[in-house]
Enzyme design. Sequence first.
Site, PDB file in Angstrom:
ATOM      1  N   GLU A 179      98.288   1.822 102.087  1.00  0.00           N
ATOM      2  CA  GLU A 179      97.452   3.034 102.058  1.00  0.00           C
ATOM      3  C   GLU A 179      96.554   3.063 100.825  1.00  0.00           C
ATOM      4  O   GLU A 179      96.561   4.020 100.052  1.00  0.00           O
ATOM      5  CB  GLU A 179      98.326   4.283 102.117  1.00  0.00           C
ATOM      6  CG  GLU A 179      99.024   4.430 103.444  1.00  0.00           C
ATOM      7  CD  GLU A 179      99.664   5.791 103.662  1.00  0.00           C
ATOM      8  OE1 GLU A 179      99.980   6.472 102.674  1.00  0.00           O
ATOM      9  OE2 GLU A 179      99.852   6.180 104.826  1.00  0.00           O
ATOM     10  N   GLU A 377     102.486   2.368 110.773  1.00  0.00           N
ATOM     11  CA  GLU A 377     103.203   3.622 110.518  1.00  0.00           C
ATOM     12  C   GLU A 377     102.682   4.679 111.471  1.00  0.00           C
ATOM     13  O   GLU A 377     101.470   4.793 111.676  1.00  0.00           O
ATOM     14  CB  GLU A 377     102.978   4.153 109.093  1.00  0.00           C
ATOM     15  CG  GLU A 377     103.657   3.381 108.009  1.00  0.00           C
ATOM     16  CD  GLU A 377     103.488   4.026 106.629  1.00  0.00           C
ATOM     17  OE1 GLU A 377     103.355   5.260 106.528  1.00  0.00           O
ATOM     18  OE2 GLU A 377     103.472   3.271 105.646  1.00  0.00           O
TER      19      GLU A 377
HETATM   20  P1  P53 Z   1     106.094  11.278 103.597  1.00  0.00           P
HETATM   21  C1  P53 Z   1     100.212  11.107 102.747  1.00  0.00           C
HETATM   22  C2  P53 Z   1      99.513  11.146 103.961  1.00  0.00           C
HETATM   23  C3  P53 Z   1      99.769  10.196 104.931  1.00  0.00           C
HETATM   24  C4  P53 Z   1     100.704   9.205 104.683  1.00  0.00           C
HETATM   25  O1  P53 Z   1     104.992  10.341 104.245  1.00  0.00           O
HETATM   26  C5  P53 Z   1     101.384   9.159 103.486  1.00  0.00           C
HETATM   27  C6  P53 Z   1     101.137  10.102 102.506  1.00  0.00           C
HETATM   28  C7  P53 Z   1     101.834  10.064 101.183  1.00  0.00           C
HETATM   29  O2  P53 Z   1     103.063  10.621 101.242  1.00  0.00           O
HETATM   30  O3  P53 Z   1     102.273   8.176 103.151  1.00  0.00           O
HETATM   31  C8  P53 Z   1     102.747   7.234 104.069  1.00  0.00           C
HETATM   32  O4  P53 Z   1     107.246  10.410 103.231  1.00  0.00           O
HETATM   33  C9  P53 Z   1     103.405   6.150 103.247  1.00  0.00           C
HETATM   34  C10 P53 Z   1     104.903   6.166 103.319  1.00  0.00           C
HETATM   35  C11 P53 Z   1     105.366   7.585 103.531  1.00  0.00           C
HETATM   36  C12 P53 Z   1     104.881   8.036 104.903  1.00  0.00           C
HETATM   37  O5  P53 Z   1     103.481   7.936 104.995  1.00  0.00           O
HETATM   38  O6  P53 Z   1     105.449  11.882 102.436  1.00  0.00           O
HETATM   39  O7  P53 Z   1     102.916   4.857 103.491  1.00  0.00           O
HETATM   40  O8  P53 Z   1     105.394   5.574 102.155  1.00  0.00           O
HETATM   41  O9  P53 Z   1     106.731   7.761 103.421  1.00  0.00           O
HETATM   42  C13 P53 Z   1     105.291   9.443 105.268  1.00  0.00           C
HETATM   43  O10 P53 Z   1     106.471  12.264 104.670  1.00  0.00           O
END
Ligand code: P53
Length: 479
Positions: A179, A377
């Site tokens: 990201e 993801e």
């Molecule tokens: P969490 C922000 C917006 C979209 C994805 O996020 C993001 C974030 C930052 O948190 O992060 C990604 O755990 C990231 C993972 C993360 C996952 O999305 O905040 O690549 O490390 O855990 C979900 O709910």
Amino acid sequence: MTKGYKMPKGFLWGGAVAAHQLEGGWDVDGKGVSIADVMTAGRNGVPRKVTDGVKEGEIYPNHWGNDFYHRYPEDDKLFAEMGFKCFRTSIAWTRIFPNGDETAPNEAGLKFYDDLFDDLLSHGIQPVVTLSHFEIPYHLVKVYGGFSNRKMIDFFVRFATVVFDRYKDKVKYWMTFNEINNQTAWSDPHPLLQNSGLQLGADDNWEQAMYQAAHYELVASALAVQAGHAINPDFQIGCMVAMCPIYPLTAKPADVMMAERAMQKRYWFGDVHCLGEYPKWLPKYFERKGFDMDITAADLATLKAGTVDYVGFSYYMSFVTKGRDGDQEYDFKEPDDFVENPYVEKSDWGWQIDPTGLRYAMNWMQDRWHLPQFIVENGFGAYDKKEADGSVHDDYRISYFRDHILAMEEAVALDGVNLIGYTPWGCIDLVSASTGEMAKRYGFIYVDADDNGHGSFDRSKKDSFDWFQQVIASDGEDL
Ligand code: P53
């Protein structure tokens, strides 16, 4: 049952995690302290704090994660039972180079990933590996200022080269920076710290610092791509962008122009990764803002020579923006210029739920970057309730996945997008990156642990486990 479209032969169904969010074992076998190890627990709506080193009395959830470091053989079995063809994780930089600036790697760290990858491969699951996923060595943050410093390029490329070489026969799909575009948003603590290891003071120009750090990362990524291809020409090395498409609130021309600029500001990283060039608007923007950038002609040649093989991306949500009356600059600023989308629902953490946005984004990227795509993801963070008999009825998660997988399949079957695979985020419950909570759960597999690291850490299947197993078994037809 919803009928989906069969995905092509060899499609990589799997799951995704990141080392610092699940491994635990933060100080074992020679591992150094990473930026994630000095981030305290936050809560829904309460940001995490960053401490100056590891402090007595603070709670650091990444120190234990879900204890994958000690339990991965059990977890790999469950992934295999679900039918995973691949598993995306990251290599913790601090297991390989504890401080980041050593010249020789830590053998115990390298051995851990040998064992993990061998175990996955023995189940027919291929590892997909991110090099830098929010876990820069803390020493590089303190001593070098993270990616504000050009020296970081060498440290990163050394790390990349060592692991490319070590795992050249075990890993085919790689990604450089997780990201990379997440740092465009202002929040506290700023994602620049998590992504790039920058600790900014109140007087610092965070925006200029962000563009500079991203530039060094893009150069480091391009050098790593070249180094990787020299080690094994079969490697597929991708970028990784957080794809949240930004829509105009209305058809008002100023809203449309603001949304266009918002997309440019959020996705220029992908332009550089995929096309090897800065988009035309960006040097103009640096000039107008008076940003004095260290971008050399040699850097530009490196970027051109090190374009990625595929676009890895996360998709969770979409955003909406609108223009400002009388403002011709369209200097979109995130998150201030976001407005609510009146047409979609939100998760408990305020993330807008928009499956069509995934299909829209896949079309947009295909037309712009002309590369294969890999959804590395996607998922739904929710409060789960474990029943007395141990079951978890997560129909809300199944419904999120059903809608998103269908939109993904439409992009492939109806729109011709070239998609390599799909790895839902947090396939086993782990620590949230933004809040540090365990309570924000994404998994098909439940982990019995709370936000303070209390619990048995036992694993059990949620209802979504059986559902996803059937999706994979039918190659995406039975949703
Ligand atoms: P969490 C922000 C917006 C979209 C994805 O996020 C993001 C974030 C930052 O948190 O992060 C990604 O755990 C990231 C993972 C993360 C996952 O999305 O905040 O690549 O490390 O855990 C979900 O709910």
